[in-house]
Scaffold this motif. Structure first.
Motif, PDB file in Angstrom:
ATOM      1  N   GLY A 192      59.674  89.263  65.120  1.00 44.25           N
ATOM      2  CA  GLY A 192      61.032  89.583  64.676  1.00 44.25           C
ATOM      3  C   GLY A 192      60.951  90.167  63.277  1.00 44.25           C
ATOM      4  N   GLU A 193      61.679  91.243  63.037  1.00 45.96           N
ATOM      5  CA  GLU A 193      61.633  91.867  61.712  1.00 45.96           C
ATOM      6  C   GLU A 193      63.035  92.057  61.171  1.00 45.96           C
ATOM      7  N   LEU A 194      63.202  91.787  59.889  1.00 44.85           N
ATOM      8  CA  LEU A 194      64.466  92.141  59.226  1.00 44.85           C
ATOM      9  C   LEU A 194      64.201  93.396  58.407  1.00 44.85           C
ATOM     10  N   GLY A 195      64.790  94.519  58.812  1.00 45.24           N
ATOM     11  CA  GLY A 195      64.622  95.768  58.078  1.00 45.24           C
ATOM     12  C   GLY A 195      63.547  96.646  58.694  1.00 45.24           C
ATOM     13  N   PHE A 196      63.938  97.517  59.649  1.00 45.27           N
ATOM     14  CA  PHE A 196      62.959  98.385  60.313  1.00 45.27           C
ATOM     15  C   PHE A 196      62.505  99.501  59.382  1.00 45.27           C
ATOM     16  N   GLY A 197      63.459  99.990  58.575  1.00 45.27           N
ATOM     17  CA  GLY A 197      63.129 101.016  57.578  1.00 45.27           C
ATOM     18  C   GLY A 197      62.408 102.198  58.171  1.00 45.27           C
ATOM     19  N   SER A 198      61.214 102.481  57.632  1.00 46.29           N
ATOM     20  CA  SER A 198      60.451 103.649  58.080  1.00 46.29           C
ATOM     21  C   SER A 198      59.622 103.335  59.321  1.00 46.29           C
ATOM     22  N   GLY A 199      59.627 102.079  59.763  1.00 47.32           N
ATOM     23  CA  GLY A 199      58.810 101.711  60.920  1.00 47.32           C
ATOM     24  C   GLY A 199      57.352 101.510  60.562  1.00 47.32           C
ATOM     25  N   LEU A 200      57.032 101.476  59.255  1.00 49.64           N
ATOM     26  CA  LEU A 200      55.626 101.335  58.874  1.00 49.64           C
ATOM     27  C   LEU A 200      55.045 100.016  59.401  1.00 49.64           C
ATOM     28  N   ASN A 201      55.765  98.919  59.222  1.00 46.25           N
ATOM     29  CA  ASN A 201      55.242  97.631  59.711  1.00 46.25           C
ATOM     30  C   ASN A 201      55.011  97.687  61.217  1.00 46.25           C
ATOM     31  N   PHE A 202      55.942  98.325  61.920  1.00 44.73           N
ATOM     32  CA  PHE A 202      55.795  98.441  63.371  1.00 44.73           C
ATOM     33  C   PHE A 202      54.520  99.228  63.705  1.00 44.73           C
ATOM     34  N   VAL A 233      65.839  94.727  63.208  1.00 47.51           N
ATOM     35  CA  VAL A 233      67.214  95.138  62.929  1.00 47.51           C
ATOM     36  C   VAL A 233      67.218  96.140  61.774  1.00 47.51           C
ATOM     37  N   GLU A 234      68.113  97.101  61.866  1.00 44.74           N
ATOM     38  CA  GLU A 234      68.259  98.074  60.782  1.00 44.74           C
ATOM     39  C   GLU A 234      69.718  98.497  60.678  1.00 44.74           C
ATOM     40  N   GLY A 235      70.284  98.332  59.496  1.00 40.62           N
ATOM     41  CA  GLY A 235      71.691  98.672  59.288  1.00 40.62           C
ATOM     42  C   GLY A 235      71.903 100.083  58.761  1.00 40.62           C
ATOM     43  N   PHE A 236      70.852 100.680  58.198  1.00 40.50           N
ATOM     44  CA  PHE A 236      70.968 102.022  57.604  1.00 40.50           C
ATOM     45  C   PHE A 236      69.767 102.839  58.076  1.00 40.50           C
ATOM     46  N   GLY A 250      72.466  97.872  63.401  1.00 43.46           N
ATOM     47  CA  GLY A 250      73.698  97.209  62.973  1.00 43.46           C
ATOM     48  C   GLY A 250      73.351  96.259  61.845  1.00 43.46           C
ATOM     49  N   ASP A 251      74.350  95.514  61.398  1.00 39.84           N
ATOM     50  CA  ASP A 251      74.133  94.624  60.267  1.00 39.84           C
ATOM     51  C   ASP A 251      73.263  93.429  60.666  1.00 39.84           C
ATOM     52  N   VAL A 252      72.514  92.945  59.682  1.00 43.27           N
ATOM     53  CA  VAL A 252      71.572  91.854  59.956  1.00 43.27           C
ATOM     54  C   VAL A 252      72.284  90.587  60.440  1.00 43.27           C
ATOM     55  N   ALA A 253      73.480  90.303  59.921  1.00 39.00           N
ATOM     56  CA  ALA A 253      74.181  89.081  60.351  1.00 39.00           C
ATOM     57  C   ALA A 253      74.607  89.222  61.816  1.00 39.00           C
ATOM     58  N   LEU A 296      59.812  89.223  57.179  1.00 39.48           N
ATOM     59  CA  LEU A 296      61.068  89.194  56.403  1.00 39.48           C
ATOM     60  C   LEU A 296      60.963  90.284  55.341  1.00 39.48           C
ATOM     61  N   ASP A 297      61.461  91.466  55.671  1.00 41.82           N
ATOM     62  CA  ASP A 297      61.198  92.656  54.842  1.00 41.82           C
ATOM     63  C   ASP A 297      62.499  93.362  54.458  1.00 41.82           C
ATOM     64  N   GLY A 298      63.481  92.582  54.026  1.00 41.95           N
ATOM     65  CA  GLY A 298      64.790  93.186  53.773  1.00 41.95           C
ATOM     66  C   GLY A 298      65.081  93.442  52.302  1.00 41.95           C
ATOM     67  N   LYS A 357      67.988  92.206  45.034  1.00 44.13           N
ATOM     68  CA  LYS A 357      68.576  93.530  45.300  1.00 44.13           C
ATOM     69  C   LYS A 357      69.455  93.516  46.544  1.00 44.13           C
ATOM     70  N   ASN A 358      69.230  92.561  47.425  1.00 44.60           N
ATOM     71  CA  ASN A 358      69.938  92.593  48.711  1.00 44.60           C
ATOM     72  C   ASN A 358      70.137  91.177  49.253  1.00 44.60           C
ATOM     73  N   SER A 359      71.205  90.540  48.812  1.00 44.64           N
ATOM     74  CA  SER A 359      71.408  89.144  49.217  1.00 44.64           C
ATOM     75  C   SER A 359      71.770  89.035  50.705  1.00 44.64           C
ATOM     76  N   SER A 360      72.266  90.158  51.321  1.00 42.71           N
ATOM     77  CA  SER A 360      72.718  90.066  52.717  1.00 42.71           C
ATOM     78  C   SER A 360      71.597  89.623  53.663  1.00 42.71           C
ATOM     79  N   MET A 361      70.363  89.971  53.319  1.00 44.67           N
ATOM     80  CA  MET A 361      69.236  89.637  54.199  1.00 44.67           C
ATOM     81  C   MET A 361      68.834  88.170  54.083  1.00 44.67           C
TER      82      MET A 361
HETATM   83  N1  SAM Z   1      59.965  97.225  57.272  1.00 41.96           N
HETATM   84  C1  SAM Z   1      60.277  98.501  56.706  1.00 41.96           C
HETATM   85  C2  SAM Z   1      59.163  99.486  56.893  1.00 41.96           C
HETATM   86  O1  SAM Z   1      58.179  99.155  57.565  1.00 41.96           O
HETATM   87  O2  SAM Z   1      59.318 100.618  56.425  1.00 41.96           O
HETATM   88  C3  SAM Z   1      60.785  98.464  55.285  1.00 41.96           C
HETATM   89  C4  SAM Z   1      62.083  97.756  55.225  1.00 41.96           C
HETATM   90  S1  SAM Z   1      62.963  98.037  53.731  1.00 41.96           S
HETATM   91  C5  SAM Z   1      62.078  97.139  52.564  1.00 41.96           C
HETATM   92  C6  SAM Z   1      64.415  97.070  54.023  1.00 41.96           C
HETATM   93  C7  SAM Z   1      65.319  97.599  55.109  1.00 41.96           C
HETATM   94  O3  SAM Z   1      66.385  96.688  55.294  1.00 41.96           O
HETATM   95  C8  SAM Z   1      65.947  98.929  54.781  1.00 41.96           C
HETATM   96  O4  SAM Z   1      65.616  99.839  55.762  1.00 41.96           O
HETATM   97  C9  SAM Z   1      67.428  98.638  54.754  1.00 41.96           C
HETATM   98  O5  SAM Z   1      68.216  99.704  55.200  1.00 41.96           O
HETATM   99  C10 SAM Z   1      67.551  97.424  55.638  1.00 41.96           C
HETATM  100  N2  SAM Z   1      68.736  96.621  55.346  1.00 41.96           N
HETATM  101  C11 SAM Z   1      69.177  96.204  54.148  1.00 41.96           C
HETATM  102  N3  SAM Z   1      70.294  95.469  54.253  1.00 41.96           N
HETATM  103  C12 SAM Z   1      70.597  95.392  55.554  1.00 41.96           C
HETATM  104  C13 SAM Z   1      71.612  94.752  56.303  1.00 41.96           C
HETATM  105  N4  SAM Z   1      72.581  94.048  55.717  1.00 41.96           N
HETATM  106  N5  SAM Z   1      71.596  94.866  57.649  1.00 41.96           N
HETATM  107  C14 SAM Z   1      70.610  95.573  58.270  1.00 41.96           C
HETATM  108  N6  SAM Z   1      69.610  96.195  57.607  1.00 41.96           N
HETATM  109  C15 SAM Z   1      69.590  96.124  56.265  1.00 41.96           C
END
Ligand code: SAM
Length: 653
Positions: free
Chosen positions: A67-77, A99-102, A154-157, A175-177, A182-186
């Motif tokens: 399970g990953e929080l924050g897919f981002g660039s997909g590097l971890n994947f 999960v990825e919200g942006f 969508g949003d992490v919550a 846990l990569d959010g 910088k980002n309390s939502s995660m």
């Molecule tokens: N794991 C990623 C990678 O391999 O590139 C890097 C992840 S980056 C550090 C954190 C990610 O969390 C960002 O892509 C960001 O958009 C996402 N994020 C931040 N807040 C979020 C939220 N509330 N819901 C969903 N995704 C969120």
């Protein structure tokens, strides 16, 4: 559709600044990964931080869930896939839920991953499947289904709450959010509760941050916390190990879609019906190594799935509602499957199928929401003016059109034949009569033989409701007549408004189909041909075509036009258990539903079998095989066979 439901909108894209080739999030003012050393960092912090390769080595399970929080660039994947490919056999299948919200757009993702040539193959196959920022869940399959990526956009919550509701069982967390500062939502209590709920004893988590805001709440939720040497200049990173199972789920809806006695994972499944629904169900099960017997007295695709051509249809929803939300997710999944089947030559280009794109009319007073969404979803759809529409389709059009470049046409029968040719599937040409349940197995009595199975999936279209005992499946048969007309050789893409036409196959187009309510006439009628021709004329000014043939079939539709997918309740027991809903429909009854052991349904695909079928089959197989699910709970409930009984009860309230 309720007008108070939220607007359906593409997700906000990640706003990226670049420092050399390292992405920096403008939204969060933080880096995605360590400049220059992202790959080594991802491997150190997440892959080795969770001790994953040696756990694969020791594993006796057939699936390992990350399970990953924050897919981002997909590097971890990508780093994880690379390690999985290098890991020795035997190893579990990899299921990566993120999960990825942006979401990053594909160009940024490509750039972010480009500095590592060793990831190039993985990056290319990720990019080939990477979805537009369509809200919801996207299942992506890699390496013949050995690796599954579930991207929850969508949003992490929102996502983690669904994971907890579904009792997702995770082996390791990334846990990569971004940093908690910088980002309390995660790192909210709700998200951490959800994570803890999905973490059985022995589950691990790793993250680069050793901040108290991370350590303390994880410890409070039953994780032991350890500090490990960090990456590069970072002294420490965090490793957490779950000590015990713990439940953190607040039940906020009656779980009537869940089974009170979930089935064991089956080895052998019987599927009743060899049309699109049965073929997709059988294929998804067979891909999981399950032996499947498909039972149909008439053979493959003889009913509604026997039309010569169908179009992979899509609409962009205006507001969130199950039909539109499911439709667009199912379309993306279906076109990915068809692309794979065509590129693997399982389907023959131009003979069995072609993803030649589809043009759809849309209202002239185009609301700006649609236009805004379309700009953000370039792979899903584009608005093209009449000139470009003509270039794409080879036929004159008098208005701008919506172009769905991934769509196209499929010949359903060869598709069913291809799906059912899977080595784990046997076709039994026989009529199902009834079944009995003894010694935890189902005994299916057919006209000339008996079949033993662990589970059965009823996928017999309009016959389904008569075959399943003690269930409420209010499907309707709706007559549809298609008409064959001579080739208009210039037509090069599919075109839809009220009816459809696609490029000709074997010198003919299949057009239609009529939608004849309360009409049981099985014989083709010239009035129905005329109706199809008139619609074509009104749409494309194609006049006086000769009728070369026609065919009548009956679609199996549901009152809400959504398919029916999932375990079948014992209707009497369900009505007993949930009877108080008739006095207060909002009441929460915490007990799951008494389902009929081993009995499942996949039906009600209506006119959208080619679009809905692949994801419906995947959902069914995931449910049966106790895997992470490819849809959020609101859609699983919207598709559940139990919905009709519950609606009936609530109607009385
Ligand atoms: N794991 C990623 C990678 O391999 O590139 C890097 C992840 S980056 C550090 C954190 C990610 O969390 C960002 O892509 C960001 O958009 C996402 N994020 C931040 N807040 C979020 C939220 N509330 N819901 C969903 N995704 C969120």
């Amino acid at each position: 559709m309720s007008h108070s439901s939220p607007l359906w909108q593409a997700l906000p894209s990640a706003e990226i600044d670049w420092k050399d080739d390292t992405p920096i999030s403008r939204n969060f003012d933080d880096i995605y990964f360590n400049p220059g050393q992202g790959l080594a960092e991802a491997r150190h912090v997440y892959l080795l931080g969770n001790d994953i390769p040696s756990r694969w080595n020791r594993s006796t399970c057939d699936r390992f869930v990350i399970g990953e929080l924050g897919f981002g660039s997909g590097l971890n994947f990508c780093v994880t896939v690379q390690a999985w490919c290098a890991a020795p056999e035997p190893k579990p299948k990899l299921h990566f839920v993120s999960v990825e919200g942006f979401p990053m757009n594909a160009t940024d993702l490509d750039r972010a991953l480009s500095r590592w040539p060793e990831l190039n193959d993985i990056k290319q196959s990720l990019l080939a499947r990477y979805p537009d920022p369509i809200p919801g869940t996207h299942r992506l399959a890699f390496l013949d289904g050995n690796i599954t990526l579930d991207l929850w956009f969508g949003d992490v919550a929102w996502a983690t709450t669904r994971w907890a509701e579904q009792d997702l069982r995770v082996d390791a967390w990334y846990l990569d959010g971004f940093a908690p500062s910088k980002n309390s939502s995660m790192w909210s209590d709700q998200v951490l509760d959800n994570i803890s709920h999905c973490s059985p004893k022995g589950c691990t988590a790793s993250t680069f941050s050793v901040a108290g805001k991370v350590k303390i709440p994880l410890r409070e939720r039953g994780f032991n916390i350890y500090k490990k040497p960090g990456f590069g200049r970072k002294r420490e990173q965090l490793f957490a190990l779950k000590q015990r199972d713990s439940k953190h789920l607040k039940i906020d809806a009656t779980p009537w879609h869940k089974s009170s006695t979930p089935n064991a994972r089956p080895e052998h499944v019987a599927v009743i019906g060899a049309g699109l629904a049965g073929s997709f169900a059988a294929y998804a099960l067979a891909n999981r190594g399950i032996k499947v017997s498909v039972i149909d007295p008439e053979g493959i695709a003889t009913q509604a799935s026997g039309n010569a051509q169908g179009v992979v249809y899509c609409r962009i929803p205006k507001r969130h509602a199950p039909l539109g939300d499911f439709g667009v997710l199912a379309f993306r999944y279906a076109t990915q499957l068809y692309r794979d089947l065509l590129s693997n030559k399982v389907l023959r280009e131009g003979v069995d199928a072609s993803l030649c794109g589809m043009l759809h009319t849309f209202p002239r007073d185009t609301d700006s929401e649609l236009v805004l969404n379309v700009h953000k979803l370039p792979n899903l759809a584009r608005i093209v003016d009449e000139h470009e529409a003509r270039t794409i389709s080879g036929i004159a059009l008098s208005q701008p059109m919506l172009h769905f470049p991934q769509s196209g046409w499929i010949a359903p029968k060869p598709l069913c034949q291809a799906l059912l040719s899977h080595p784990n599937i046997e076709l039994i040409k026989d009529g199902f009569e009834n079944l009995t349940f003894t010694d935890s197995r189902l005994h299916l009595k057919c006209n000339s033989q008996n079949v033993l199975a662990d589970c059965v999936v009823f996928a017999a279209g309009t016959n389904t409701k008569d075959l399943v005992a003690n269930a409420l499946l209010p499907t309707k048969a709706i007559r549809g007549q298609t008409t064959q007309i001579p080739a208009i050789n210039t037509i090069t893409s599919a075109l839809c408004n009220e009816g459809y036409i696609a490029p000709a196959v074997g010198g003919q187009h299949c057009i239609g189909a009529t939608f004849d309510l309360d009409d049981a006439d099985t014989s083709p009628r010239s009035a129905s041909d005329q109706e199809n021709l008139e619609k074509l004329d009104a749409f494309l000014a194609i006049k006086n075509r000769q009728v070369l043939g026609h065919r009548v079939a009956f679609r199996c539709t549901t009152p809400d036009y959504l398919p029916i997918v999932g375990p079948v309740p014992n209707n009497d027991a369900m009505q007993d258990l949930y009877q108080s809903l008739q006095f207060d429909g909002k009441r929460i009854i915490p007990e799951a539903c008494p389902m009929q052991p081993g009995i499942f349904v996949l039906t009600g695909l209506g006119s959208r079998g080619l679009t809905y079928g692949p994801l419906a089959g995947e959902l069914l197989a995931s449910l049966l095989n106790q895997e992470p699910l490819p849809l959020a709970n609101e859609l699983i409930r919207a598709l559940s066979p139990a919905r009709f009984g519950i609606r009936q009860l609530k109607k009385r309230s």
